[in-house]
Design an enzyme around this catalytic site. Sequence first.
Site, PDB file in Angstrom:
ATOM      1  N   SER A  17      -1.015 -12.094  -5.426  1.00 54.70           N
ATOM      2  CA  SER A  17      -0.585 -11.011  -6.320  1.00 54.70           C
ATOM      3  C   SER A  17       0.687 -11.442  -7.042  1.00 54.70           C
ATOM      4  CB  SER A  17      -0.403  -9.731  -5.509  1.00 54.70           C
ATOM      5  OG  SER A  17      -0.049  -8.658  -6.329  1.00 54.70           O
ATOM      6  N   HIS A  44      -4.230 -10.372  -8.605  1.00 54.49           N
ATOM      7  CA  HIS A  44      -4.039  -9.022  -9.160  1.00 54.49           C
ATOM      8  C   HIS A  44      -3.474  -9.145 -10.568  1.00 54.49           C
ATOM      9  CE1 HIS A  44      -3.531  -7.340  -4.811  1.00 54.49           C
ATOM     10  NE2 HIS A  44      -4.794  -7.537  -5.141  1.00 54.49           N
ATOM     11  N   ASP A 137      -2.948  -6.231   0.471  1.00 52.21           N
ATOM     12  CA  ASP A 137      -4.322  -6.627   0.166  1.00 52.21           C
ATOM     13  C   ASP A 137      -4.566  -8.045   0.692  1.00 52.21           C
ATOM     14  OD1 ASP A 137      -6.870  -6.365  -0.882  1.00 52.21           O
ATOM     15  OD2 ASP A 137      -6.293  -7.013  -2.891  1.00 52.21           O
TER      16      ASP A 137
END
Lengths: 193, 275
Positions: A17, A44, A137
């Site tokens: 991310s 992301h 995540d």
Amino acid sequence: MLSNNTHTFEAVVIGVSTGGVSALKIILGELSAEFPLPVMIVSHISPDSDDGLALLLNNHSALRVKEADEQEELAAGTAYLSPANYHLMIEQNRTLSLSVDPPVNYARPSVDVLFETAADVFGPTLIGIVLTGAGSDGSQGLLKIKNCGGLTIVQDPADAEMDSMPLSALQLLKADYVEPLNKIASLLTILAG
Amino acid sequence: MNNSALIDLEIKFLLEGVYQVYGYDFKNYSEASLRRRLLHWLSSSDFDTLSQAQSQLLRDRDLFETLLQGITVTVSEMFRDASFFKAIREQVVPYLKTYPFVKIWHAGCATGEEAYSMAILLLEEGMQGRFRIYATDINEAVIRSAQEGIYPLKDLQNFTRNYQRSGGSGSFSDYYTARYDYAILSPSLRENIVFAAHNLTADAAFGEMNLILCRNVMIYFKTALKDQVLELFDSSLVAGGFLCVGTKESLDNRKISGRYEELTPRAQIYRKRYA
């Protein structure tokens, strides 16, 4: 460290991310064109993003780097990035698929979705890597990879631009390797070789 | 047999049972997403395994409805993919205006966001009274929700931004009324839309459509089912009509691809050739 892995690996999945662009530049930049495994990546990115990240990374890597297409067959020496606003998954016939299912961990694409579907397909022949990022995540997905017998790598939190994704993963499981970014490509090359 | 293989087997049996009992055919859906959705439903149920659930699912319609919700509900946004709606406005609407009346099929409309978006766009382009949108979905509960045209207020900021980026010529706030935490779309938009349940895997074609939108629906289908549904669209579309698929979908390598030309690169708008 579990260096007694004797089985052959078939695929690599990476989740990242915040800090993802520079992290992926380092890892993909150091892999050679002969790297024998397909690499699937969830990063992301904003829902409006185009395929700019794939083009950028393609210029930084000897691998072919591209945005994943639906029903695309996996090829060695290729890195597939999740398109913006779609989950990226692997099917039993080893093709890629995309979905607009609701966000998971507030994210679409979600690292967990890729990791869990990849673990279902590749089991012990999968390598999963969680890199820098905010949030958590990837943790559940990496645990599933481990439970299915796959190999797990987490970026050393001290080395990460954002340490919460690596820390979250390490709280949930004991990773096979915890390494700084600049060691991960050479580790992958050894594991894949 | 390991647990993962057992789950695959249970899914196979369940889908066959669902098909035989209720007529919904999920056997040609891509496995990865379906598996995640089924297991998500299972984890929120009182059952430990899908085979345990199967006995009751095949006998209890209400329980089956909860499963159907779990595996067919999709989410969308108004003016999702602003560049797509911009391409419709700039490159497709000029063709549509040459007809006295146009029929549009929005297949897989979910909760209706994109159908209302299309209505707004065509009204702004001066097509008042000259179009009808048939918005369909497999899921009857989401159709009811789509008919209401009520969306969480928190989504409206994103919808408004999408609208502006799509080339919207008005003020988006004219199209809804905010009440508590919800935005209620203007009822006049609904006058142009017919919402109906329709199952792409089993039901018949719609006649003489000028434009068909089916975006991010066929990504859930295996190749054979994709081709089957595309044939359905092809037989529903007039020559010179338009077929729109999702940003990451394409007609490349599909059986009907020879009958279509790509109108705009990347917007995924195809036009059916004349003969």
